[in-house]
Write a protein that holds these residues in place. Structure first.
Motif, PDB file in Angstrom:
ATOM      1  N   UNK A 140      74.379  32.651  34.051  1.00 53.23           N
ATOM      2  CA  UNK A 140      75.716  32.481  32.950  1.00 53.23           C
ATOM      3  C   UNK A 140      77.057  32.681  33.582  1.00 53.23           C
ATOM      4  N   UNK A 141      77.737  31.642  33.279  1.00 53.23           N
ATOM      5  CA  UNK A 141      79.290  31.742  33.792  1.00 53.23           C
ATOM      6  C   UNK A 141      79.972  33.093  33.480  1.00 53.23           C
ATOM      7  N   UNK A 142      80.744  33.279  34.526  1.00 54.38           N
ATOM      8  CA  UNK A 142      81.367  34.698  34.679  1.00 54.38           C
ATOM      9  C   UNK A 142      83.017  34.274  34.803  1.00 54.38           C
ATOM     10  N   UNK A 143      83.672  33.966  33.846  1.00 56.39           N
ATOM     11  CA  UNK A 143      85.009  33.652  33.780  1.00 56.39           C
ATOM     12  C   UNK A 143      85.865  34.933  34.058  1.00 56.39           C
ATOM     13  N   UNK A 144      85.279  36.083  33.603  1.00 58.97           N
ATOM     14  CA  UNK A 144      85.995  37.427  33.999  1.00 58.97           C
ATOM     15  C   UNK A 144      85.384  38.061  35.087  1.00 58.97           C
ATOM     16  N   UNK A 165      97.375  43.417  31.311  1.00 58.38           N
ATOM     17  CA  UNK A 165      97.569  42.545  30.202  1.00 58.38           C
ATOM     18  C   UNK A 165      96.317  42.040  29.813  1.00 58.38           C
ATOM     19  N   UNK A 166      96.181  41.823  28.323  1.00 60.24           N
ATOM     20  CA  UNK A 166      94.824  41.012  27.729  1.00 60.24           C
ATOM     21  C   UNK A 166      94.678  39.758  28.355  1.00 60.24           C
ATOM     22  N   UNK A 167      93.244  39.680  28.752  1.00 68.40           N
ATOM     23  CA  UNK A 167      92.946  38.344  29.559  1.00 68.40           C
ATOM     24  C   UNK A 167      93.018  37.286  28.581  1.00 68.40           C
ATOM     25  N   UNK A 168      92.646  36.179  28.961  1.00 68.01           N
ATOM     26  CA  UNK A 168      92.433  34.796  27.844  1.00 68.01           C
ATOM     27  C   UNK A 168      91.185  34.887  27.552  1.00 68.01           C
ATOM     28  N   UNK A 169      90.134  35.594  28.009  1.00 67.01           N
ATOM     29  CA  UNK A 169      88.903  35.748  27.176  1.00 67.01           C
ATOM     30  C   UNK A 169      88.977  36.504  26.120  1.00 67.01           C
ATOM     31  N   UNK A 170      89.695  37.563  26.162  1.00 67.19           N
ATOM     32  CA  UNK A 170      89.941  38.532  24.963  1.00 67.19           C
ATOM     33  C   UNK A 170      90.781  37.930  24.034  1.00 67.19           C
ATOM     34  N   UNK A 171      92.096  37.140  24.620  1.00 64.63           N
ATOM     35  CA  UNK A 171      92.575  36.473  23.402  1.00 64.63           C
ATOM     36  C   UNK A 171      91.773  35.283  22.746  1.00 64.63           C
ATOM     37  N   UNK A 172      90.884  34.599  23.261  1.00 61.94           N
ATOM     38  CA  UNK A 172      90.054  33.793  22.670  1.00 61.94           C
ATOM     39  C   UNK A 172      89.159  34.565  21.750  1.00 61.94           C
ATOM     40  N   UNK A 173      88.655  35.705  22.114  1.00 58.90           N
ATOM     41  CA  UNK A 173      87.723  36.356  21.245  1.00 58.90           C
ATOM     42  C   UNK A 173      88.611  36.719  20.012  1.00 58.90           C
ATOM     43  N   UNK A 174      89.702  37.291  20.075  1.00 60.70           N
ATOM     44  CA  UNK A 174      90.455  37.691  18.967  1.00 60.70           C
ATOM     45  C   UNK A 174      90.743  36.610  17.991  1.00 60.70           C
ATOM     46  N   UNK A 175      90.942  35.461  18.664  1.00 59.04           N
ATOM     47  CA  UNK A 175      91.471  34.143  17.879  1.00 59.04           C
ATOM     48  C   UNK A 175      90.001  33.885  17.041  1.00 59.04           C
ATOM     49  N   UNK A 176      89.001  34.068  17.582  1.00 55.59           N
ATOM     50  CA  UNK A 176      87.624  33.973  16.730  1.00 55.59           C
ATOM     51  C   UNK A 176      87.598  34.956  15.790  1.00 55.59           C
ATOM     52  N   UNK A 177      87.705  36.132  15.961  1.00 53.81           N
ATOM     53  CA  UNK A 177      87.899  37.232  15.108  1.00 53.81           C
ATOM     54  C   UNK A 177      88.876  37.031  13.618  1.00 53.81           C
ATOM     55  N   UNK A 178      89.811  36.325  14.073  1.00 50.03           N
ATOM     56  CA  UNK A 178      90.978  35.961  13.216  1.00 50.03           C
ATOM     57  C   UNK A 178      90.470  34.964  12.051  1.00 50.03           C
ATOM     58  N   UNK A 179      89.924  33.620  12.843  1.00 47.10           N
ATOM     59  CA  UNK A 179      89.260  32.535  12.188  1.00 47.10           C
ATOM     60  C   UNK A 179      88.087  33.353  11.248  1.00 47.10           C
TER      61      UNK A 179
END
Ligand code: SF4
Length: 473
Positions: free
Chosen positions: A340-344, A451-465
Motif C-alpha cells: 500500500x502507498x504511504x503518502x504520510x 500542522x494537520x497534514x493534507x491526509x488528515x484534511x482529506x479525511x475530515x472532508x470525508x467525515x463532513x460529507x
C-alpha cells in the motif's frame, strides 16, 4: 549554492502519481547544475508547507510540474508555500524572501515555449521519417496536438493553441491542428478536418493514464502505434499515435530553461541555509553514535552507515535486501509490506526486510526520503522555531473541494484525528499536545507535527460529507 524544487501533485491513494517528479529530479540531479534537487507535493511528503524548510541553500527555484496554468499553480501552490500571491503568475515568475531564503516561483513547465520541441520529439518516436526539415520520404504529414480541454480552465486549451501555432510556423508538417478530448474542436472529428494522408497525434498530457491508454485509442479506433484508415472523407489515411509529452526526458531541458530564466542575471547563488545545516549536523552527530528515528535504526559501521527497520534489528544482513542508493531507499519505503502507498511517511508502516549501506551524504538523502522534513522540523522544534498552526487556521486556508472542512466542528476533527493520527509517530502540536523530548534527545517517536497534514484534511472532508449525507437521508 542553489536548490531546485520540483512540485508535483502527488496522491493519497496512487503511489505512481509522484513518479514523474522523481524521475525528472533524477535526470536534473545527474546534470550537476544544482547543488540539490528536491521534490515536494500537494498530497504527499514533503508537503508544500514543509518543502522550503528542507532545502539546503538560501537560493531556491520552485517549478510546478504541471502541464498548464490553473487552480494549483495559481492558487494552491503559492498559498501553501506562503508566497503572498494569488492568481496568474507573470512570465518572469514571482520572487520572495521567505524565512531567509530567496524563493523564485515559475510558471508550470507545460507553458514554456520549449514544449513545442518536446511535441516534435514525441512525433519523431512514432514517425522516424520526420527529419529536421520535414518527412524525409516526402509524404505529406499532419500533426494533431491533442489537449484534454475543459470549459473550466481556458488556460489548458490556450497552451494547446499556442503550441499548434508555433509548430505551424516551424513548417515541419503540412498541417497542424489543435484538437481536444472534451471540448470543440473534438479529436473525434479529425477525419473531416485533416487532409494529409499521414497524421501524427501527440497527446499534450502530463502523464500516461486512463485517457492516453484507453479513452483516446477507443474513441478514435486506434489499434496501436500506427493505424490505417482506408476510407475517410479525404481518402486513405494513416494515424501515428505518440506517447504523452509530459513523460518525455526532454522535459528536463524545459525545466532547466525555466529555472535559468527565473534567475535572470541571478549571480552565483545563495549560501548554505544555517538552520538547515545545523539540523543535519545534529542528526549526523547522533547517527555517528547509532540512533533510532521513528521506526528506523541507524548504525555506524566502519565509516559508512547502515539503516533498516528497527524491527529487523539483529537479523543477519544476508537475510535482508541490501540497498545502496537513496533512490533505492525511496522506492522501498514508499509502500508498506502489503504494497500500500504511504503518502504520510510517519505513519507506523515502514516496510521491513531491507537494509541500506550508505555514506554520510547518501544517509542524509535517504533519511530525507524515509522521513521527509522530520530532521528539519524536529530540530526547529528544539530551538523553539517551529510554530504550530491551529486547526482553525488550516481549515480557513482550504479552498476548492476542501473548503467544506471549515464546517467541521472540533469534535468531528478530533474524532477523525484520533483514528488517523493514532497510527502516526508525530505528536500533534497543532492540537495542543506537548513534545518535551525528540528523537534528537534519544526518544525515537519524538517527532513534532506542527500542522494537520493534507491526509488528515482529506479525511475530515470525508467525515463532513458523510455527516451531511446522513442528515439528508
Ligand atoms: Fe501524522 Fe496526524 Fe500530523 Fe498527519 S496530522 S502528520 S497523521 S500526526
Amino acid at each position: 549554492m542553489r536548490s531546485l524544487v520540483l512540485i508535483g501533485h502527488g496522491s493519497h491513494l496512487n503511489g505512481e502519481s509522484a513518479v514523474a517528479a522523481y524521475r525528472y529530479a533524477e535526470l536534473i540531479r545527474a546534470r550537476g547544475l544544482f547543488d540539490e534537487v528536491i521534490e515536494g507535493y500537494w498530497k504527499e511528503e514533503p508537503s508544500l508547507r514543509q518543502v522550503l524548510r528542507t532545502t539546503a541553500s538560501t537560493d531556491v527555484t520552485v517549478i510546478p510540474m504541471f502541464i498548464s496554468e490553473g487552480y494549483f499553480t495559481e492558487t494552491v501552490i503559492p498559498r501553501e508555500l506562503g508566497l503572498g500571491h494569488q492568481g496568474p503568475v507573470p512570465p518572469e515568475g514571482i520572487a520572495r524572501v521567505i524565512g531567509g531564503r530567496t524563493v523564485r516561483y515559475t510558471l508550470p513547465y507545460g507553458v514554456h515555449p520549449g514544449m513545442a520541441d518536446v511535441i516534435v520529439a514525441r512525433a519523431r518516436e512514432v514517425l522516424p521519417e520526420l527529419g529536421p526539415d520535414g518527412p524525409a520520404d516526402g509524404v505529406e504529414t499532419a500533426l494533431i496536438v491533442l489537449g484534454h480541454g475543459t470549459t473550466r480552465n481556458e488556460n489548458s486549451s490556450r497552451v494547446i493553441y499556442e503550441n499548434a501555432e508555433r509548430l505551424r510556423a516551424g513548417g515541419l508538417f503540412s498541417e497542424v491542428h489543435a484538437l481536444f478530448l472534451d471540448e470543440e474542436p473534438r479529436v473525434t472529428g479529425w477525419a473531416d478536418l485533416v487532409r494529409a494522408p499521414r497524421v501524427v497525434i501527440v497527446p499534450f498530457f502530463a502523464s500516461e493514464g486512463w485517457h492516453t491508454l484507453e479513452t483516446i485509442p477507443e474513441e478514435l479506433g486506434l489499434s496501436g502505434v500506427v493505424t490505417p484508415f482506408p476510407d475517410t472523407p479525404h481518402g486513405p489515411q494513416q494515424v501515428h499515435y505518440a506517447r504523452p509529452v509530459g513523460t518525455h526526458a526532454a522535459v528536463a531541458e524545459v525545466i532547466l530553461h525555466l529555472a535559468e530564466e527565473a534567475r535572470g542575471a541571478g549571480g552565483p547563488g545563495g549560501d548554505t541555509e544555517r538552520g538547515h545545516e545545523a539540523a543535519w549536523q545534529a542528526f549526523l552527530k547522533l547517527a555517528r553514535r547509532g540512533a533510532r528515528v521513528g521506526e528506523l535504526l541507524v548504525t555506524p559501521e566502519l565509516g559508512v552507515f547502515e539503516i533498516r527497520n528497527a524491527l529487523d534489528e539483529g537479523r543477519p544482513g544476508g537475510d535482508l535486501m541490501t540497498l545502496v542508493t537513496p533512490e533505492g531507499v525511496r522506492d522501498r519505503v514508499r509502500f508498506t509490506d502489503g504494497g500500500e502507498h504511504r503518502p504520510v511517511h510517519t505513519l507506523r508502516s515502514l516496510p521491513r526486510g531491507w537494509r541500506a549501506v550508505l555514506n554520510e551524504a547518501d544517509l542524509r538523502r535517504s533519511v530525507h526520503y524515509t522521513y521527509p522534513a522530520v530532521v528539519e522540523e524536529t530540530y526547529a522544534h528544539g530551538c523553539h522555531a517551529l510554530r504550530p498552526t491551529p486547526w482553525a487556521t488550516t481549515a480557513r486556508r482550504q479552498t476548492g473541494i476542501y473548503a467544506k472542512v471549515q464546517r467541521a466542528v472540533p469534535e468531528q476533527v478530533e474524532r477523525v484525528a484520533e483514528r488517523v493520527c493514532a497510527a502516526c509517530l508525530r505528536t500533534r502540536l497543532w492540537a495542543g499536545e506537548r513534545l518535551t523530548h525528540s528523537f534528537l534527545d534519544g526518544v525515537p517517536g519524538g517527532i513534532p507535527c506542527a500542522e494537520a497534514c493534507t491526509f488528515l484534511v482529506a479525511e475530515v472532508r470525508e467525515e463532513v460529507a458523510r455527516k451531511k449525507a446522513a442528515a439528508a437521508s
